[in-house]
Scaffold this active site. Structure first.
Site, PDB file in Angstrom:
ATOM      1  CB  ALA A 109      -0.891  -0.053   1.295  1.00  0.00           C
ATOM      2  CB  ALA A 110       4.102   2.280   1.173  1.00  0.00           C
ATOM      3  N   PRO A 111       3.057   4.565  -1.041  1.00  0.00           N
ATOM      4  CG  PRO A 111       3.201   6.492  -2.031  1.00  0.00           C
ATOM      5  CD  PRO A 111       3.291   5.128  -2.129  1.00  0.00           C
ATOM      6  N   GLY A 112       0.360   5.270  -0.210  1.00  0.00           N
ATOM      7  CA  GLY A 112      -0.935   5.468   0.192  1.00  0.00           C
ATOM      8  C   GLY A 112      -2.039   5.895  -0.805  1.00  0.00           C
ATOM      9  N   GLY A 113      -1.471   6.239  -1.864  1.00  0.00           N
ATOM     10  CA  GLY A 113      -2.446   6.909  -2.929  1.00  0.00           C
ATOM     11  C   GLY A 113      -3.321   5.930  -3.007  1.00  0.00           C
ATOM     12  CE  LYS A 114      -2.192   1.919  -7.598  1.00  0.00           C
ATOM     13  NZ  LYS A 114      -0.983   2.984  -7.576  1.00  0.00           N
ATOM     14  CD  GLU A 132       5.376  -0.935   1.807  1.00  0.00           C
ATOM     15  OE1 GLU A 132       6.325  -1.458   1.395  1.00  0.00           O
ATOM     16  OE2 GLU A 132       4.409  -0.851   0.825  1.00  0.00           O
ATOM     17  NE  ARG A 137       7.488   1.411  -0.312  1.00  0.00           N
ATOM     18  CZ  ARG A 137       7.120   2.305  -1.273  1.00  0.00           C
ATOM     19  NH1 ARG A 137       7.627   3.235  -1.596  1.00  0.00           N
ATOM     20  NH2 ARG A 137       6.036   2.029  -1.859  1.00  0.00           N
ATOM     21  CB  CYS A 230       4.258   1.688 -12.226  1.00  0.00           C
ATOM     22  SG  CYS A 230       5.756   1.562 -11.035  1.00  0.00           S
TER      23      CYS A 230
END
Length: 479
Positions: A109-114, A132, A137, A230
């Protein structure tokens, strides 16, 4: 700056499109923010936000902003009104389709956008486990969960194998934004270029399959899982999904809407063999069944020469089966026990002096720290937990001092007293720098807001608002 072997592989894959792909690296990258609907209405962007915004197709609350805008240096950022996020990175959580009341896991999950995007979709209802594996992180993840005012998140620092032992077919939805070789971030992060190698691509592909195996065990029958990277590497994208589907016939790829510029996954790009280590570029995976190859075409690729964003890959997966309405899944420790009796009533009384609402009776105590846990939160015994829900406050000298996280999660109508500062005025910058300011009113705790958005606490005494903005977050806003 692009690695030579990477260029050769992309040339083989894209053929006539390769010059346009290469040319995209000479252009400025797109920047975006996502409105946090836990704190702000989408319409606020057109009324209050002092930025030049254009809508993102695949995320209703996502907006591009221009290079002359600096949302990271605006008080709204500190208030968690929005999250600055790369445009393509908003697609996976949008396709996850999380709903209020569900149990959702963000595994990497880091850094937390999703995670913060998922939390907004859940509207504060249900359970979100944000995990995470890397401690540093995980700390950043926890801080972003706090800044966005999220009340129903359990933040853990565990490896997927450990979580899979705790949770069996427990989650309704799982987000797997897998660690990858980062090819899609070359334009954004030059360090990704320097760290790239074919060996790392193969290592990532192996690790991704291991993570998906754990996620598969934790997803309930009929549940949805989104896998994303990505990177452009077929070994890590189509290859990983192909290998996973071979091992798990109970899963299938869900056809979903592709927005303008998005392209289909390409089974013909998967290197020969199913271990994902070969880099032949165009070899067809002959061992893959025709059905799986067809399903691979339902995955999604995002290329920077076709869309306004960086490189990404998304696969939406569902697990066969159905469950009853009261299905709970299995968690090894059962449900987390909460504070009861006189101690709980005393904390409720102290909170009632600050809040105008009554919080659910689901509190736990970690030493001197008090938390409000999500409904039906599983027992955290044996798990490395950074944030077991909403931090309510710290117990000091038998008194409860409200936590910064509680301020960020509240709205003006939910507290007894509030004091609003204007985003363009000097007072808010002075507050964020740690300064006190004159104020009139009843003494006690005040929710400090900026244009109506909660940002921290102040305590009024003797016509002076004492500053309780955390020292670790203060900075000189006049620079």
């Amino acid at each position: 700056m692009l690695p030579q072997l990477f260029q050769e592989r992309m040339n083989r894959m894209l053929k006539d499109e390769y010059p346009a792909f290469l040319d995209s690296y000479e252009k400025e990258r797109y920047q975006a923010l996502r409105v946090n609907t836990l704190k702000a209405d989408r319409e606020d962007t057109f009324i209050k936000f002092p930025f030049h915004l254009k809508e993102i197709l695949w995320e209703n609350n996502g907006f591009y902003y221009e290079k002359e805008d600096y949302p990271g240096k605006h008080p709204y950022h500190e208030a968690g009104v929005y999250y600055i996020q790369e445009p393509s990175a908003m697609a996976p959580a949008a396709y996850l389709g999380a709903k209020p009341g569900e149990k959702v896991l963000d595994l990497c999950a880091a850094p937390g956008g999703k995670s913060t995007q998922i939390a907004a979709a859940m509207e504060g209802e249900g359970l979100l486990v944000s995990n995470e594996i890397h401690p540093a992180r995980a700390k950043i993840l926890s801080e972003n969960i706090e800044r966005m005012g999220i009340m129903n998140a359990l933040v853990t620092n565990e490896n997927p194998q450990t979580l899979a032992k705790f949770f069996i077919e427990f989650f309704d939805r799982i987000m797997v934004d897998a660690p990858c070789s980062g090819e899609g971030m070359f334009r954004k992060n030059e360090n990704a270029c320097e760290e790239w190698s074919l060996e790392n691509v193969a290592l990532c592909a192996k690790r991704q399959l291991e993570i998906l195996e754990c996620a598969a065990d934790m997803l309930r029958p009929g549940g949805r899982m989104v896998y994303s990277t990505c990177t452009f590497s077929p070994e890590e994208n189509e290859g990983t999904i192909s290998r996973f589907l071979h091992r798990h016939p109970e899963f299938h790829v869900v056809p979903v809407k592709r927005y303008e510029g998005m392209t289909a996954g390409r089974p013909e790009w998967i290197p020969e063999g199913t271990d994902g280590t070969a880099v032949s570029g165009e070899g067809r995976n002959n061992s893959a069944s025709e059905q799986i190859q067809n399903e691979i075409r339902d995955t999604i690729r995002l290329f920077p020469h076709r869309i306004r964003g960086e490189g990404h890959f998304v696969a939406v997966l569902e697990k066969e089966g159905v469950v009853s309405e009261n299905y709970r899944g299995y968690c090894s420790g059962g449900i987390q026990k909460t504070i009861t009796g006189n101690e709980g009533k005393e904390f409720e009384r102290e909170l009632s002096e600050i809040l105008s609402i009554k919080l659910p009776q689901r509190m736990i105590r970690f030493g001197e720290q008090l938390y409000l846990v999500p409904e039906d939160m599983p027992s955290i015994q044996g798990l490395h937990v950074l944030r077991p829900g909403l931090h309510l406050g710290t117990i000091k000298k038998n008194r409860l001092e409200p936590a910064h996280a509680l301020a960020l999660a509240m709205k003006k109508k939910q507290v007894k007293h509030s004091f609003d500062l204007k985003s363009e005025g000097p007072e808010i910058r002075a507050y964020l720098s740690g300064q006190t300011f004159p104020a009139e009113g009843e003494k006690g705790w005040y929710l400090i807001t900026v244009d109506g958005y909660s940002i921290g606490w102040g305590k009024l005494a003797g016509a002076v608002m004492k500053n309780h903005y955390p020292k670790g977050l203060r900075k000189n806003w006049n620079q």
